[in-house]
Every structure is written in structure tokens, then in C-alpha cells.
Design a protein around this motif. Structure first.
Motif, mmCIF file in Angstrom:
data_model
loop_
_atom_site.group_PDB
_atom_site.id
_atom_site.type_symbol
_atom_site.label_atom_id
_atom_site.label_comp_id
_atom_site.label_asym_id
_atom_site.label_seq_id
_atom_site.Cartn_x
_atom_site.Cartn_y
_atom_site.Cartn_z
ATOM 1 N N ASP A 269 28.106 -14.160 29.356
ATOM 2 C CA ASP A 269 27.028 -15.153 29.302
ATOM 3 C C ASP A 269 26.175 -15.130 30.565
ATOM 4 O O ASP A 269 24.982 -15.430 30.527
ATOM 5 N N CYS A 270 26.795 -14.815 31.672
ATOM 6 C CA CYS A 270 26.089 -14.703 32.952
ATOM 7 C C CYS A 270 26.737 -13.576 33.741
ATOM 8 O O CYS A 270 27.963 -13.441 33.745
ATOM 9 N N VAL A 271 25.917 -12.764 34.384
ATOM 10 C CA VAL A 271 26.411 -11.679 35.236
ATOM 11 C C VAL A 271 25.837 -11.865 36.628
ATOM 12 O O VAL A 271 24.622 -12.050 36.787
ATOM 13 N N LEU A 272 26.718 -11.808 37.625
ATOM 14 C CA LEU A 272 26.286 -11.880 39.016
ATOM 15 C C LEU A 272 26.674 -10.568 39.686
ATOM 16 O O LEU A 272 27.855 -10.246 39.809
ATOM 17 N N GLU A 273 25.666 -9.800 40.081
ATOM 18 C CA GLU A 273 25.878 -8.467 40.656
ATOM 19 C C GLU A 273 25.879 -8.585 42.174
ATOM 20 O O GLU A 273 24.843 -8.788 42.800
#
Length: 356
Positions: A241-245
Motif C-alpha cells: 500500500d505504501c513503499v518507502l525507499e
């Protein structure tokens, strides 16, 4: 005060040395002088060392993550007093320009990332902090220097990244990178009550830290797992749902958008050393929302409250601690990730008998 101090200076062309520098003095009435009690080495310092931060100046004192004691203030400084223990923001910001008034302090027309980049930073015995009322947060009694050390930089970054990720309760959130900033991002994501936090890293040691400290629910190593396939398996084929790179590796940007579900938010926290390609033709129809760094470090008071009440605990990051005398060894150990190093903490310089 003496006239000189020890400081870590970037000389350009990959050269960093510990040397003598003049003790800083007030230059503006909004300045403060802080005696550094704890500082750290950050991956951004390594980016400067490797000439990948184009705005960085040569012959500056490195470092931008620290706590200390206020020893002198300008006449316009109102919020802190001499003797106060403070955590200092990575961002220098005036508070009055177009961007500051909208909370975008990273883009302050009078500042931005200045300490340890364009003006002398904190890997030293003393540092001058511009716009001191905006850039410093008092450390309350009961909160140790160690507990507050990361508030102004990597914890501020993780907190900011989570805040713009549009995370909802019960979401599946992917955090790529289990380094210091990645771990801070995970603990900040936890504040939003996701169903699962998935951590991805090539270091089994760092994934173990994330798992053992309750920062991640599921840990995946791309060296032995097809990460995208596994995430689709865990999310009924949708993706995160959310990706933090937060890694900034050779292929982590690609992993970020491939692992995201349609209409997801992808937050790019990492500082890349090389150009990244946005292959719009491949992601057409996924309707992804990309949000990029750097950090707007304007939540110092909020973060300090969460640290004081135990909602954020960064103690697992401190793996090494040594005086400023040993900082060059610290750079080597931190850069090469030797001895399980997550964060190398610098304590004050210890003068030998002949130096006193």
C-alpha cells in the motif's frame, strides 16, 4: 574558551581529516554556539566524501546530527538559554520565507541542509547554529543525550517520510533499506498502526535488528528471495500500500515501484549517487504517486515528546561509541559496515596530557 578545537574537515577529492580549527563565534544575532556532547557519522557525510553532494563546499567541518549544550547565544535568540541541552535539526531554516511558512523548511531560501555541507558542522568540539530558535529543541529532564541524538536528522527523516506516505491503519508498508534511516523510518511507520511492515535489505544482521526490536513484521533479503513475487503473495496479488525507499542502491528504485500496488504512494527518501530512470511506459496504468526527499525537519517538538514517552526508541541504533580522537577509524568502520556497525557515536575529544 580556548581559541582552537579539534574538528573533522572535508578537504575535497575524498579527503577527510581530523585537524585543528578555530572555535566558532557568533556571526548573527540569531546564532547560538553549542558545545557538542554527542555527534554521529551519517551516510550523507560519506556522500560528501565521495563528491556526490554537488552543493557541499570544501574545507568545511563535517557533521549534522548531534546534541549539545548551549554556551553562547545572540541577542535575538529567545527560546533557548545558556546551559540548555539541545537537539539540533539537520535543516537550517529562517521560519519567515515562502517555503518555511508552508512547512517546506528543506527549501528555505536562507538555509536548507547547511550544517556540515555548506557551513561548518558538528563533528567538532563546538558548532555555530544559525537561526537557533528554529533549529534547536530543548532536551527535557529524563531524556538522555543518547535518546535525543538522532531526533534532528535520521529520526526526523523517518518521521517525515512516514508522515507523507498516506499510511492508513491495517496497510501493508514496505521499507527498502534497514540501515539507520530505514530503521528510523520503520519505527515511525509503526505510529500509524499498519497491519504489516515489510523490511528489505541485503544485510541479514540489519534485518535481524529490525525483527528483534519489533520494527518489522516480515524481513526479506533479495539475495535469497524474489521480493516482488513474495510481496504480491503476501498481499493477495496487489502489492504494498505504501513503499518507502531508503536504501539508494543500484536497483532499489525499480524494486520500489514494482512492489507497489496500483494507486500506492512511493516515498523516495534515499539520496542516490547515480541517475534513476522513471520508465513511465512500464508503469502506465499503475497510477503511482511519487514523493521525493529531502526531509522537512520541522517536527522537533513532536519527536521529542514521542521519545520522552517511549513511543520512539532509537537505542538499538547505537552499536559503537568512541571519542572524537578515533573518528577516522569510525569513518572506516561505518562506511564498510564492519563489526555490525549501524551508528558510530562520537563522544567529546579527549585531550592528552601534553595538550592540556
Amino acid at each position: 574558551m580556548e581559541n582552537t578545537m579539534k574538528a573533522v574537515v572535508y578537504q575535497g577529492q575524498g579527503q577527510v581529516i581530523l585537524t585543528d580549527r578555530p572555535i566558532p563565534v557568533l556571526q548573527q544575532d540569531t546564532d547560538a554556539i553549542v558545545r557538542v556532547t554527542l555527534s554521529t557519522i551519517c551516510s550523507s557525510d560519506l556522500h560528501i566524501k565521495h563528491n556526490t553532494v554537488l552543493r557541499a563546499k570544501e574545507n568545511i567541518v563535517l557533521g549534522h546530527e548531534f546534541v549539545g549544550e548551549v554556551v553562547e547565544i545572540g541577542s535575538a535568540v529567545k527560546k533557548v538559554r545558556i546551559g540548555d541541552r539541545v537537539s539540533v535539526n539537520v535543516e537550517t531554516f529562517c521560519g519567515d520565507c515562502y517555503f518555511c511558512k508552508r512547512g517546506f523548511v528543506n527549501n528555505c531560501t536562507e538555509g536548507g541542509w547547511e550544517l556540515g555541507c555548506r557551513i561548518d558542522g558538528c563533528q567538532a568540539e563546538y558548532v555555530r547554529v544559525p537561526f537557533a530558535d528554529n533549529g534547536m529543541t530543548k532536551i527535557p529532564e529524563g531524556v538522555s543525550d543518547e535518546a535525543a541524538l538522532f531526533n534532528g536528522d535520521i529520526l526526523a527523516t523517518g518521521y517525515w517520510a512516514a508522515s507523507i506516505g498516506e499510511i492508513r491503519p491495517a496497510d501493508t508498508v514496505l521499507v527498502i533499506g534497514a540501515g539507520p534511516t530505514g530503521l528510523c523510518t520503520m519505527m515511525s511507520v509503526r505510529l500509524y498502526s499498519p497491519a504489516n511492515i515489510i523490511a528489505v535489505d541485503t544485510s541479514g544482521e540489519r534485518l535481524q535488528v529490525a525483527k528483534e526490536n519489533g520494527l518489522a513484521d516480515i524481513c526479506l533479503n533479495p539475495q535469497n528471495t524474489d521480493v516482488v513475487s513474495k510481496i504480491h503473495e503476501l498481499t493477495e496479488g496487489r502489492g504494498a500500500d505504501c513503499v518507502l525507499e531508503v536504501a539508494g542502491g543500484e536497483d532499489t528504485f525499480t524494486l520500489a515501484w514494482q512492489a507497489a500496488r496500483p494507486n500506492a504512494v512511493v516515498v523516495l527518501v534515499a539520496l542516490y549517487e547515480k541517475e534513476q530512470i522513471l520508465p513511465l511506459h512500464q508503469m502506465y496504468g499503475k497510477n503511482l504517486i511519487f514523493k521525493t526527499g529531502g526531509v522537512d525537519a520541522n517536527a522537533g517538538e513532536e519527536i521529542m515528546k514521542l521519545v520522552a514517552t517511549g513511543k520512539l526508541d532509537t537505542s538499538c541504533l547505537i552499536t559503537h561509541k568512541a571519542p572524537l580522537n578515533d573518528v577516522m577509524k569510525g569513518y572506516e568502520v561505518f562506511e564498510k559496515k564492519q563489526d555490525g556497525c549501524i551508528k558510530w557515536v562520537i563522544t567529546p575529544y579527549e585531550r592528552k596530557e601534553h595538550e592540556i
